[in-house]
Scaffold this active site. Structure first.
Site, short mmCIF file in Angstrom:
data_model
loop_
_atom_site.label_atom_id
_atom_site.label_comp_id
_atom_site.label_asym_id
_atom_site.label_seq_id
_atom_site.Cartn_x
_atom_site.Cartn_y
_atom_site.Cartn_z
N GLY A 81 -33.86 35.09 43.82
CA GLY A 81 -34.67 34.40 44.82
C GLY A 81 -34.68 32.90 44.58
O GLY A 81 -34.43 32.10 45.50
N GLU B 260 -28.05 55.66 36.18
CA GLU B 260 -26.96 54.90 35.56
C GLU B 260 -27.00 55.03 34.04
O GLU B 260 -25.97 55.27 33.40
CB GLU B 260 -27.06 53.42 35.99
CG GLU B 260 -26.58 53.24 37.42
CD GLU B 260 -26.92 51.89 38.05
OE1 GLU B 260 -26.30 51.55 39.05
OE2 GLU B 260 -27.82 51.19 37.56
N ASP C 129 -38.56 40.10 45.00
CA ASP C 129 -39.28 41.30 44.58
C ASP C 129 -40.80 41.16 44.64
O ASP C 129 -41.51 42.15 44.81
CB ASP C 129 -38.91 41.64 43.12
CG ASP C 129 -37.58 42.37 43.01
OD1 ASP C 129 -36.87 42.47 44.03
OD2 ASP C 129 -37.24 42.82 41.89
C1 LIG Z 1 -32.19 47.48 35.63
C2 LIG Z 1 -32.14 46.97 37.05
C3 LIG Z 1 -31.11 47.34 37.88
C4 LIG Z 1 -31.05 46.87 39.19
N1 LIG Z 1 -30.01 47.25 40.00
C5 LIG Z 1 -29.93 46.74 41.24
C6 LIG Z 1 -28.81 47.06 42.07
O1 LIG Z 1 -27.92 47.81 41.68
N2 LIG Z 1 -28.75 46.50 43.31
C7 LIG Z 1 -29.74 45.65 43.77
O2 LIG Z 1 -29.64 45.14 44.90
N3 LIG Z 1 -30.80 45.34 43.01
C8 LIG Z 1 -30.92 45.86 41.76
N4 LIG Z 1 -31.98 45.54 40.97
C9 LIG Z 1 -33.06 44.70 41.55
C10 LIG Z 1 -32.69 43.23 41.56
O3 LIG Z 1 -32.22 42.83 40.31
C11 LIG Z 1 -33.93 42.47 41.98
O4 LIG Z 1 -34.28 42.88 43.29
C12 LIG Z 1 -33.73 40.96 41.95
O5 LIG Z 1 -33.38 40.53 40.67
C13 LIG Z 1 -35.01 40.27 42.42
O6 LIG Z 1 -34.84 38.89 42.37
P1 LIG Z 1 -36.10 37.95 42.20
O7 LIG Z 1 -35.59 36.55 42.20
O8 LIG Z 1 -37.15 38.33 43.16
O9 LIG Z 1 -36.68 38.32 40.75
P2 LIG Z 1 -35.95 38.28 39.35
O10 LIG Z 1 -34.48 38.30 39.47
O11 LIG Z 1 -36.61 39.34 38.55
O12 LIG Z 1 -36.34 36.85 38.78
C14 LIG Z 1 -37.67 36.53 38.50
C15 LIG Z 1 -37.67 35.40 37.50
O13 LIG Z 1 -38.99 34.91 37.39
C16 LIG Z 1 -39.27 34.64 36.04
N5 LIG Z 1 -40.72 34.71 35.88
C17 LIG Z 1 -41.53 35.78 36.01
N6 LIG Z 1 -42.81 35.43 35.83
C18 LIG Z 1 -42.81 34.10 35.59
C19 LIG Z 1 -43.83 33.15 35.31
N7 LIG Z 1 -45.13 33.48 35.29
N8 LIG Z 1 -43.47 31.87 35.08
C20 LIG Z 1 -42.16 31.49 35.10
N9 LIG Z 1 -41.16 32.37 35.36
C21 LIG Z 1 -41.48 33.64 35.61
C22 LIG Z 1 -38.51 35.70 35.26
O14 LIG Z 1 -38.22 35.27 33.96
C23 LIG Z 1 -37.24 35.86 36.10
O15 LIG Z 1 -36.19 35.05 35.66
C24 LIG Z 1 -32.06 46.00 39.66
C25 LIG Z 1 -33.11 45.61 38.81
C26 LIG Z 1 -33.15 46.09 37.51
C27 LIG Z 1 -34.26 45.68 36.60
#
Ligand SMILES: Cc1cc2nc3c(=O)[nH]c(=O)nc-3n(C[C@H](O)[C@H](O)[C@H](O)COP(=O)(O)OP(=O)(O)OC[C@H]3O[C@@H](n4cnc5c(N)ncnc54)[C@H](O)[C@@H]3O)c2cc1C
Length: 457
Positions: free
Chosen positions: A13, A173, A311
């Site tokens: 994101g 997986e 997410d």
């Molecule tokens: C094991 C696993 C397998 C997956 N497999 C798939 C798949 O096959 N296909 C698919 O589409 N999706 C998959 N996903 C889901 C996908 O990875 C997530 O939907 C995606 O990463 C979400 O992106 P995001 O930017 O919302 O959050 P994230 O990628 O989780 O990034 C959030 C970031 O915020 C940071 N953060 C959190 N709280 C704080 C805070 N208070 N202060 C500062 N930083 C903070 C964290 O360190 C992290 O780097 C999987 C997830 C996991 C865990």
């Protein structure tokens, strides 16, 4: 004065927000509690010795090096003051600083949920971070080492039993990978045990594994898992976990104890504590998993300067997948560009579903894209293509392709190093008592006014 945009989270994101802001004059700060952007979909391959951690984690500042208006900070956002538009950011090990914004984008993801039983985490680690994957790697490979030197047959059997709680993509997986590891990679390496005897138990309260892929693909996944030797236990609820196993209540209501040296938690997610902090600060509503409910333009009701994406956002039941995070990030970046330019913006966010994929074993995966459902070898080849396309960075893509070639053709897994040091589940570098007192900053250090020092290269 350029607008100050703060992005919390350097995941999909956050990264795509910055991409959407390309060409903007805004002063952008990306703050993350880790220093790397993590490709979570391949964490299970780090845990099972296929890929190295560097192949799925790239330093956020490396990804941002060409954006001269982006500054990267490592710290955990712990408080939000929506009135003064200021964040409090805790530094690893202690001490904090303030960060002001004109626009705030919250992309902080979700964390593992133990459905009210956080005490399970101690014995059943989840898989969300790089540290989790490395801990699981240690537990998996360590279990075979322990089995090898156990003189008591019951103890040996316990070390060779792996229980996974949750039959979604991650559980499936991991289950497939553990059986492949046991029956192929490790088979000829141990002299006193037969790693192929490893039992993999997969528990889930639902009707079938990979239910989100629909009944047809779920059925194929179940058949593939069974042929690999995974014991699938559906309609099963885990009621207790300890260091030697778990208690499971099945569909008939009877409870059975399973002895298992390794229990892994692959079920359920919930919003991180930051979601509650944000909800309180700006009166936002949260859904049952604690995610923030947002408007159609991904802003928090009553706060057009705050967007929640990926997410951590709750909008029309969109799933927590990478594609949603990328598209909401890019949309938000473009919307903020329009705000900066003083242009009106009335386009609601519209999600384009590009489908989903899950790996089962070598030559077997399921892929669902609209009405197209692929399984078996075709699914596997598609899975390979999709993951290569989305893996961050050319070097990582090339490296992963080479590694997969070697792993799949020669059944070798090279990334099996693990530390014998005790890693504590649920503990990280933000836990103050892991640091000696001298490392804790004595007072709050304001960070306002420190200009990003990056230059275009
Ligand atoms: C094991 C696993 C397998 C997956 N497999 C798939 C798949 O096959 N296909 C698919 O589409 N999706 C998959 N996903 C889901 C996908 O990875 C997530 O939907 C995606 O990463 C979400 O992106 P995001 O930017 O919302 O959050 P994230 O990628 O989780 O990034 C959030 C970031 O915020 C940071 N953060 C959190 N709280 C704080 C805070 N208070 N202060 C500062 N930083 C903070 C964290 O360190 C992290 O780097 C999987 C997830 C996991 C865990």
């Amino acid at each position: 004065m350029p607008r100050r945009v703060v992005v919390i989270g350097g995941g999909f994101g956050g990264l795509f927000t910055v991409r959407g802001l390309h060409g903007s004059d805004a002063e952008i700060t990306v703050v993350d509690r880790a220093a790397h952007h993590l490709f979570q979909p391949l964490l299970y391959q780090v845990a099972t010795g296929v890929l190295s951690e560097g192949q799925i984690a790239v330093p956020v500042r490396d990804l941002m090096r060409r954006h001269s208006n982006v500054d990267c900070l490592v710290g955990e956002v712990t408080a939000v003051d929506a009135t003064s538009r200021t964040l409090t950011v805790e530094r690893p090990g202690g001490g904090d600083f303030g960060l002001s914004y004109d626009d705030l984008v919250v992309a902080a993801g979700v964390r593992q949920s133990y459905f009210g039983h956080d005490e399970f985490a101690q014995h059943a680690p989840g898989m969300k971070t790089l540290a989790d994957a490395l801990l699981i790697r240690r537990r998996l490979f360590g279990a075979f080492e322990m089995a090898q030197t156990a003189s008591d047959p019951l103890e040996r059997q316990r070390w060779l039993t792996f229980a996974l709680v949750g039959a979604g993509p991650t559980g499936v997986e991991l289950a497939g990978q553990i059986r492949e590891l046991a029956t192929h990679t490790l088979k000829r390496e141990f002299r006193r045990i037969d790693p192929g005897e490893a039992r993999v138990l997969l528990f889930d309260g639902g009707d079938e594994p990979l239910a989100v892929f629909g009944p047809r693909l779920a059925g194929k996944a179940a058949t593939a898992l069974t042929s690999l030797g995974v014991d699938i236990h559906m309609h099963s609820l885990v009621t207790a976990v300890d260091e030697n196993g778990l208690l499971v209540r099945d569909g008939t209501g009877s409870t059975t104890r399973y002895e298992a040296g390794t229990v892994l938690w692959t079920a359920g997610v919930e919003a991180p504590p930051l979601a509650g902090v944000l909800a309180e600060a700006c009166g936002a509503e949260q859904d049952r998993a604690g995610r923030i409910k947002v408007n159609d333009d991904l802003t928090v009701p009553g706060h057009p300067e705050i967007s929640v994406i990926g997410d951590m956002m709750s909008l029309k039941g969109l799933p927590g997948v990478a594609e949603v995070a990328m598209q909401t990030g890019f949309y938000t970046g473009r919307r903020l560009r329009a705000v900066e330019a003083g242009r009106a913006w009335d386009k609601p966010f519209h999600y384009r579903d590009l489908g989903s994929a899950a790996y089962i074993s070598r030559g077997r995966a399921v892929v669902s894209v609209g009405r197209v459902h692929l399984a078996g070898l075709v699914g596997w080849v598609s899975w390979l293509g999709i993951h290569l396309m989305f893996l961050t960075g050319f070097r990582n893509r090339a490296g992963a392709l080479l590694t997969w070639g070697l792993t799949f053709s020669r059944e070798r897994r090279r990334e099996r190093a693990f530390s014998m040091q005790a890693l504590l589940p649920g503990r990280d570098i933000y836990d103050r008592d892991l640091f000696p007192p001298a490392a804790v900053a004595p007072e709050r250090v304001p960070l306002e006014g420190i200009a990003p020092a990056h230059t275009d290269d």
